[in-house]
Design a protein around this motif. Structure first.
Motif, PDB file in Angstrom:
ATOM      1  N   VAL A  34      74.776 140.560  18.505  1.00  0.00           N
ATOM      2  CA  VAL A  34      75.767 140.980  17.505  1.00  0.00           C
ATOM      3  C   VAL A  34      77.154 140.499  17.921  1.00  0.00           C
ATOM      4  CG1 VAL A  34      76.933 142.991  16.483  1.00  0.00           C
ATOM      5  CG2 VAL A  34      74.443 142.923  16.593  1.00  0.00           C
ATOM      6  N   GLY A  35      77.450 140.564  19.222  1.00  0.00           N
ATOM      7  CA  GLY A  35      78.727 140.062  19.721  1.00  0.00           C
ATOM      8  C   GLY A  35      78.889 138.574  19.450  1.00  0.00           C
ATOM      9  N   GLU A  36      77.824 137.813  19.690  1.00  0.00           N
ATOM     10  CA  GLU A  36      77.876 136.378  19.418  1.00  0.00           C
ATOM     11  C   GLU A  36      78.052 136.114  17.925  1.00  0.00           C
ATOM     12  OE1 GLU A  36      74.676 134.180  21.221  1.00  0.00           O
ATOM     13  OE2 GLU A  36      74.926 135.225  23.138  1.00  0.00           O
ATOM     14  N   LEU A  37      77.399 136.912  17.101  1.00  0.00           N
ATOM     15  CA  LEU A  37      77.564 136.792  15.650  1.00  0.00           C
ATOM     16  C   LEU A  37      79.011 137.066  15.254  1.00  0.00           C
ATOM     17  CD1 LEU A  37      76.606 136.542  12.714  1.00  0.00           C
ATOM     18  CD2 LEU A  37      75.781 138.923  12.889  1.00  0.00           C
ATOM     19  N   GLY A  38      79.581 138.109  15.820  1.00  0.00           N
ATOM     20  CA  GLY A  38      80.986 138.434  15.537  1.00  0.00           C
ATOM     21  C   GLY A  38      81.917 137.312  15.929  1.00  0.00           C
ATOM     22  N   ASP A  39      81.634 136.684  17.059  1.00  0.00           N
ATOM     23  CA  ASP A  39      82.440 135.554  17.503  1.00  0.00           C
ATOM     24  C   ASP A  39      82.364 134.402  16.497  1.00  0.00           C
ATOM     25  OD1 ASP A  39      84.078 134.315  19.618  1.00  0.00           O
ATOM     26  OD2 ASP A  39      82.341 132.987  19.867  1.00  0.00           O
ATOM     27  N   SER A  40      81.162 134.128  16.004  1.00  0.00           N
ATOM     28  CA  SER A  40      80.995 133.061  15.008  1.00  0.00           C
ATOM     29  C   SER A  40      81.707 133.396  13.701  1.00  0.00           C
ATOM     30  CB  SER A  40      79.506 132.813  14.741  1.00  0.00           C
ATOM     31  OG  SER A  40      78.883 132.278  15.891  1.00  0.00           O
ATOM     32  N   ILE A  41      81.661 134.664  13.300  1.00  0.00           N
ATOM     33  CA  ILE A  41      82.361 135.080  12.087  1.00  0.00           C
ATOM     34  C   ILE A  41      83.864 134.890  12.269  1.00  0.00           C
ATOM     35  CG2 ILE A  41      82.956 137.079  10.652  1.00  0.00           C
ATOM     36  CD1 ILE A  41      80.013 138.018  11.086  1.00  0.00           C
ATOM     37  N   ALA A  42      84.376 135.300  13.418  1.00  0.00           N
ATOM     38  CA  ALA A  42      85.811 135.161  13.693  1.00  0.00           C
ATOM     39  C   ALA A  42      86.246 133.701  13.667  1.00  0.00           C
ATOM     40  CB  ALA A  42      86.147 135.792  15.047  1.00  0.00           C
ATOM     41  N   LYS A  43      85.367 132.808  14.091  1.00  0.00           N
ATOM     42  CA  LYS A  43      85.690 131.382  14.142  1.00  0.00           C
ATOM     43  C   LYS A  43      85.334 130.650  12.845  1.00  0.00           C
ATOM     44  CE  LYS A  43      85.058 131.111  19.130  1.00  0.00           C
ATOM     45  NZ  LYS A  43      84.143 130.689  20.211  1.00  0.00           N
ATOM     46  N   LEU A  44      84.807 131.396  11.870  1.00  0.00           N
ATOM     47  CA  LEU A  44      84.364 130.808  10.600  1.00  0.00           C
ATOM     48  C   LEU A  44      83.335 129.691  10.812  1.00  0.00           C
ATOM     49  CD1 LEU A  44      87.811 130.641   8.756  1.00  0.00           C
ATOM     50  CD2 LEU A  44      86.084 132.461   8.633  1.00  0.00           C
ATOM     51  N   ARG A  46      80.014 128.601  10.243  1.00  0.00           N
ATOM     52  CA  ARG A  46      78.905 128.932   9.347  1.00  0.00           C
ATOM     53  C   ARG A  46      77.534 128.734  10.002  1.00  0.00           C
ATOM     54  NH1 ARG A  46      79.727 130.136   4.195  1.00  0.00           N
ATOM     55  NH2 ARG A  46      77.794 129.188   3.483  1.00  0.00           N
ATOM     56  N   ASP A  47      77.370 127.645  10.755  1.00  0.00           N
ATOM     57  CA  ASP A  47      76.094 127.439  11.445  1.00  0.00           C
ATOM     58  C   ASP A  47      75.865 128.526  12.493  1.00  0.00           C
ATOM     59  OD1 ASP A  47      75.408 125.174   9.980  1.00  0.00           O
ATOM     60  OD2 ASP A  47      76.275 123.791  11.449  1.00  0.00           O
ATOM     61  N   GLY A  48      76.919 128.884  13.210  1.00  0.00           N
ATOM     62  CA  GLY A  48      76.823 129.957  14.196  1.00  0.00           C
ATOM     63  C   GLY A  48      76.508 131.298  13.554  1.00  0.00           C
ATOM     64  N   ILE A  49      77.083 131.539  12.383  1.00  0.00           N
ATOM     65  CA  ILE A  49      76.817 132.785  11.656  1.00  0.00           C
ATOM     66  C   ILE A  49      75.355 132.850  11.260  1.00  0.00           C
ATOM     67  CG2 ILE A  49      77.297 134.081   9.541  1.00  0.00           C
ATOM     68  CD1 ILE A  49      80.210 132.887   9.725  1.00  0.00           C
ATOM     69  N   LYS A  50      74.855 131.754  10.698  1.00  0.00           N
ATOM     70  CA  LYS A  50      73.444 131.718  10.284  1.00  0.00           C
ATOM     71  C   LYS A  50      72.530 131.933  11.485  1.00  0.00           C
ATOM     72  CE  LYS A  50      70.337 129.013   7.401  1.00  0.00           C
ATOM     73  NZ  LYS A  50      70.235 127.795   6.577  1.00  0.00           N
ATOM     74  N   ASP A  51      72.810 131.240  12.579  1.00  0.00           N
ATOM     75  CA  ASP A  51      72.025 131.395  13.796  1.00  0.00           C
ATOM     76  C   ASP A  51      72.134 132.823  14.327  1.00  0.00           C
ATOM     77  OD1 ASP A  51      70.486 130.185  16.094  1.00  0.00           O
ATOM     78  OD2 ASP A  51      72.262 130.881  17.172  1.00  0.00           O
ATOM     79  N   GLY A  52      73.347 133.377  14.301  1.00  0.00           N
ATOM     80  CA  GLY A  52      73.565 134.734  14.799  1.00  0.00           C
ATOM     81  C   GLY A  52      72.812 135.788  14.004  1.00  0.00           C
ATOM     82  N   ILE A  53      72.814 135.645  12.683  1.00  0.00           N
ATOM     83  CA  ILE A  53      72.056 136.589  11.845  1.00  0.00           C
ATOM     84  C   ILE A  53      70.576 136.514  12.211  1.00  0.00           C
ATOM     85  CG2 ILE A  53      71.277 137.067   9.487  1.00  0.00           C
ATOM     86  CD1 ILE A  53      74.135 136.208   8.574  1.00  0.00           C
ATOM     87  N   GLY A  54      70.071 135.297  12.373  1.00  0.00           N
ATOM     88  CA  GLY A  54      68.670 135.132  12.765  1.00  0.00           C
ATOM     89  C   GLY A  54      68.386 135.705  14.133  1.00  0.00           C
ATOM     90  N   ASP A  55      69.290 135.469  15.093  1.00  0.00           N
ATOM     91  CA  ASP A  55      69.090 135.997  16.445  1.00  0.00           C
ATOM     92  C   ASP A  55      69.074 137.526  16.456  1.00  0.00           C
ATOM     93  OD1 ASP A  55      68.946 133.444  17.464  1.00  0.00           O
ATOM     94  OD2 ASP A  55      70.970 133.446  18.311  1.00  0.00           O
ATOM     95  N   VAL A  56      69.974 138.135  15.692  1.00  0.00           N
ATOM     96  CA  VAL A  56      69.988 139.600  15.608  1.00  0.00           C
ATOM     97  C   VAL A  56      68.679 140.096  15.007  1.00  0.00           C
ATOM     98  CG1 VAL A  56      71.097 141.597  14.519  1.00  0.00           C
ATOM     99  CG2 VAL A  56      72.506 139.803  15.553  1.00  0.00           C
ATOM    100  N   ALA A  57      68.211 139.432  13.947  1.00  0.00           N
ATOM    101  CA  ALA A  57      66.944 139.823  13.323  1.00  0.00           C
ATOM    102  C   ALA A  57      65.786 139.709  14.318  1.00  0.00           C
ATOM    103  CB  ALA A  57      66.680 138.976  12.079  1.00  0.00           C
ATOM    104  N   VAL A  58      65.754 138.628  15.091  1.00  0.00           N
ATOM    105  CA  VAL A  58      64.693 138.452  16.093  1.00  0.00           C
ATOM    106  C   VAL A  58      64.682 139.621  17.073  1.00  0.00           C
ATOM    107  CG1 VAL A  58      63.999 137.067  18.102  1.00  0.00           C
ATOM    108  CG2 VAL A  58      64.490 135.937  15.921  1.00  0.00           C
ATOM    109  N   THR A  59      65.860 140.001  17.574  1.00  0.00           N
ATOM    110  CA  THR A  59      65.895 141.099  18.548  1.00  0.00           C
ATOM    111  C   THR A  59      65.461 142.415  17.920  1.00  0.00           C
ATOM    112  OG1 THR A  59      68.252 141.623  18.196  1.00  0.00           O
ATOM    113  CG2 THR A  59      67.714 139.983  19.906  1.00  0.00           C
ATOM    114  N   LEU A  60      65.779 142.609  16.649  1.00  0.00           N
ATOM    115  CA  LEU A  60      65.380 143.850  15.976  1.00  0.00           C
ATOM    116  C   LEU A  60      63.886 143.868  15.671  1.00  0.00           C
ATOM    117  CD1 LEU A  60      68.428 144.388  13.596  1.00  0.00           C
ATOM    118  CD2 LEU A  60      67.875 145.641  15.701  1.00  0.00           C
TER     119      LEU A  60
END
Length: 101
Positions: A34-44, A46-60
């Motif tokens: 989630v922290g990595e996702l937040g970092d990608s959102i802050a930096k705008l 988009r590829d990082g955001i997509k990857d981050g959403i997927g990574d969070v889903a994988v962990t859940l």
């Protein structure tokens, strides 16, 4: 979605994450992602955001499996909790449920 959930669980089993990881460790992994996702959102980023959403889903998905639950059932349970909620959405897009609910 079903095949993706099954693939994630198989991947985690092949690597020994399931059953060896503890729910606490897996939760901490989720927080990290989630922290990595937040970092990608802050930096705008988009590829990082997509990857981050997927990574969070994988962990859940893995976390739900460690508890013996199916991720899709958890998602359905959450939806059933929110589907009839009433409230208002702020100008920032934040839903605030009625306090009477």
């Amino acid at each position: 979605m079903r095949s993706s959930i099954d693939a994630v669980n198989q991947w985690a089993r092949e690597r020994g994450i399931i059953p060896l990881a503890t729910p606490v460790y897996q939760f901490l992994k989720t927080v990290s992602e989630v922290g990595e996702l937040g970092d990608s959102i802050a930096k705008l980023d988009r590829d990082g955001i997509k990857d981050g959403i997927g990574d969070v889903a994988v962990t859940l998905i893995i976390l739900s499996s460690l508890y013996g639950w199916d991720f899709e059932d958890c998602l359905k349970h959450a939806y059933n909790q929110i589907k009839d909620r009433r409230g208002k959405t702020t100008i920032q897009g934040v839903f605030v449920k009625d306090s009477s609910v």
